[in-house]
Scaffold this motif. Structure first.
Motif, PDB file in Angstrom:
ATOM      1  N   PHE A  13       6.826   3.372 -14.490  1.00 48.49           N
ATOM      2  CA  PHE A  13       6.946   3.969 -13.163  1.00 48.49           C
ATOM      3  C   PHE A  13       6.293   3.098 -12.092  1.00 48.49           C
ATOM      4  CE2 PHE A  13       7.394   8.438 -15.074  1.00 48.49           C
ATOM      5  CZ  PHE A  13       8.777   8.381 -14.983  1.00 48.49           C
ATOM      6  N   VAL A  14       5.182   2.469 -12.423  1.00 49.15           N
ATOM      7  CA  VAL A  14       4.531   1.570 -11.461  1.00 49.15           C
ATOM      8  C   VAL A  14       5.449   0.388 -11.141  1.00 49.15           C
ATOM      9  CG1 VAL A  14       2.633  -0.065 -11.166  1.00 49.15           C
ATOM     10  CG2 VAL A  14       2.169   2.215 -12.032  1.00 49.15           C
ATOM     11  N   PHE A  15       6.041  -0.200 -12.169  1.00 47.91           N
ATOM     12  CA  PHE A  15       6.956  -1.320 -11.934  1.00 47.91           C
ATOM     13  C   PHE A  15       8.166  -0.890 -11.109  1.00 47.91           C
ATOM     14  CE2 PHE A  15       5.136  -3.460 -15.866  1.00 47.91           C
ATOM     15  CZ  PHE A  15       4.406  -4.365 -15.114  1.00 47.91           C
ATOM     16  N   LEU A  16       8.705   0.281 -11.394  1.00 51.22           N
ATOM     17  CA  LEU A  16       9.828   0.772 -10.597  1.00 51.22           C
ATOM     18  C   LEU A  16       9.410   1.017  -9.144  1.00 51.22           C
ATOM     19  CD1 LEU A  16      11.511   3.222 -13.112  1.00 51.22           C
ATOM     20  CD2 LEU A  16      12.455   1.091 -12.225  1.00 51.22           C
ATOM     21  N   ALA A  17       8.212   1.530  -8.932  1.00 49.86           N
ATOM     22  CA  ALA A  17       7.723   1.746  -7.564  1.00 49.86           C
ATOM     23  C   ALA A  17       7.593   0.418  -6.823  1.00 49.86           C
ATOM     24  CB  ALA A  17       6.385   2.476  -7.592  1.00 49.86           C
ATOM     25  N   ILE A  18       7.090  -0.601  -7.516  1.00 57.76           N
ATOM     26  CA  ILE A  18       6.956  -1.916  -6.883  1.00 57.76           C
ATOM     27  C   ILE A  18       8.329  -2.482  -6.537  1.00 57.76           C
ATOM     28  CG2 ILE A  18       6.263  -4.308  -7.302  1.00 57.76           C
ATOM     29  CD1 ILE A  18       3.902  -3.143  -8.946  1.00 57.76           C
ATOM     30  N   ILE A  19       9.279  -2.333  -7.436  1.00 56.03           N
ATOM     31  CA  ILE A  19      10.636  -2.820  -7.171  1.00 56.03           C
ATOM     32  C   ILE A  19      11.229  -2.104  -5.970  1.00 56.03           C
ATOM     33  CG2 ILE A  19      13.008  -2.832  -8.062  1.00 56.03           C
ATOM     34  CD1 ILE A  19      11.764  -3.374 -10.845  1.00 56.03           C
ATOM     35  N   PHE A  20      11.050  -0.792  -5.922  1.00 57.14           N
ATOM     36  CA  PHE A  20      11.628  -0.027  -4.823  1.00 57.14           C
ATOM     37  C   PHE A  20      10.836  -0.136  -3.524  1.00 57.14           C
ATOM     38  CE2 PHE A  20      13.931   2.409  -8.208  1.00 57.14           C
ATOM     39  CZ  PHE A  20      15.200   2.023  -7.784  1.00 57.14           C
ATOM     40  N   VAL A  22      10.289  -3.123  -2.416  1.00 49.19           N
ATOM     41  CA  VAL A  22      10.992  -4.299  -1.896  1.00 49.19           C
ATOM     42  C   VAL A  22      12.415  -3.946  -1.501  1.00 49.19           C
ATOM     43  CG1 VAL A  22      11.754  -6.641  -2.435  1.00 49.19           C
ATOM     44  CG2 VAL A  22       9.553  -5.831  -3.287  1.00 49.19           C
ATOM     45  N   VAL A  23      13.158  -3.301  -2.408  1.00 45.00           N
ATOM     46  CA  VAL A  23      14.521  -2.872  -2.102  1.00 45.00           C
ATOM     47  C   VAL A  23      14.489  -1.388  -1.743  1.00 45.00           C
ATOM     48  CG1 VAL A  23      15.789  -4.548  -3.475  1.00 45.00           C
ATOM     49  CG2 VAL A  23      14.925  -2.528  -4.573  1.00 45.00           C
ATOM     50  N   PRO A  24      15.400  -0.960  -0.915  1.00 44.72           N
ATOM     51  CA  PRO A  24      15.391   0.457  -0.516  1.00 44.72           C
ATOM     52  C   PRO A  24      15.573   1.389  -1.714  1.00 44.72           C
ATOM     53  CG  PRO A  24      16.851  -0.813   0.884  1.00 44.72           C
ATOM     54  CD  PRO A  24      16.433  -1.720  -0.224  1.00 44.72           C
ATOM     55  N   GLY A  25      14.711   2.371  -1.779  1.00 45.89           N
ATOM     56  CA  GLY A  25      14.788   3.328  -2.873  1.00 45.89           C
ATOM     57  C   GLY A  25      13.618   4.291  -2.832  1.00 45.89           C
ATOM     58  N   PRO A  26      13.547   5.166  -3.807  1.00 43.45           N
ATOM     59  CA  PRO A  26      12.516   6.219  -3.822  1.00 43.45           C
ATOM     60  C   PRO A  26      11.190   5.732  -4.412  1.00 43.45           C
ATOM     61  CG  PRO A  26      13.997   6.510  -5.656  1.00 43.45           C
ATOM     62  CD  PRO A  26      14.524   5.337  -4.860  1.00 43.45           C
ATOM     63  N   SER A  27      10.555   4.780  -3.764  1.00 40.10           N
ATOM     64  CA  SER A  27       9.326   4.190  -4.310  1.00 40.10           C
ATOM     65  C   SER A  27       8.189   5.198  -4.403  1.00 40.10           C
ATOM     66  CB  SER A  27       8.903   2.995  -3.482  1.00 40.10           C
ATOM     67  OG  SER A  27       8.636   3.392  -2.163  1.00 40.10           O
ATOM     68  N   ILE A  28       8.087   6.096  -3.435  1.00 42.16           N
ATOM     69  CA  ILE A  28       6.977   7.048  -3.441  1.00 42.16           C
ATOM     70  C   ILE A  28       7.111   8.034  -4.600  1.00 42.16           C
ATOM     71  CG2 ILE A  28       7.993   8.721  -1.847  1.00 42.16           C
ATOM     72  CD1 ILE A  28       4.359   7.586  -1.839  1.00 42.16           C
ATOM     73  N   ILE A  29       8.326   8.351  -4.972  1.00 41.58           N
ATOM     74  CA  ILE A  29       8.547   9.255  -6.104  1.00 41.58           C
ATOM     75  C   ILE A  29       8.046   8.616  -7.398  1.00 41.58           C
ATOM     76  CG2 ILE A  29      10.285  10.490  -7.460  1.00 41.58           C
ATOM     77  CD1 ILE A  29       9.888  11.594  -4.626  1.00 41.58           C
TER      78      ILE A  29
END
Length: 67
Positions: A13-20, A22-29
């Motif tokens: 989840f941390v890696f997905l948050a970091i990716i999002f 940078v690119v638009p997405g639900p990083s806070i989730i």
């Protein structure tokens, strides 16, 4: 074994948050999901999760016009 799996999911989840971030997405989730996973075993993460919940509660009340 359970602890390793929960922490592994939290790291994903941390890696997905970091990716999002940078690119638009639900990083806070994903960042909140990581905090939930980490708060199971670490009190410090639980403290930050509570702070984040209070911030979001205040923001939602402000957006709804509730005091």
């Amino acid at each position: 074994m359970k602890k390793v799996m929960v922490l592994g999911i939290g790291v994903v989840f941390v890696f997905l948050a970091i990716i999002f971030f940078v690119v638009p997405g639900p990083s806070i989730i994903f960042a909140m999901a990581a905090l939930v996973c980490f708060s199971i075993y670490y009190p410090t993460a639980r403290k930050y999760l509570r702070k984040l919940q209070k911030i979001f509660t205040k923001a939602c009340h402000k957006l709804d016009g509730i005091k």
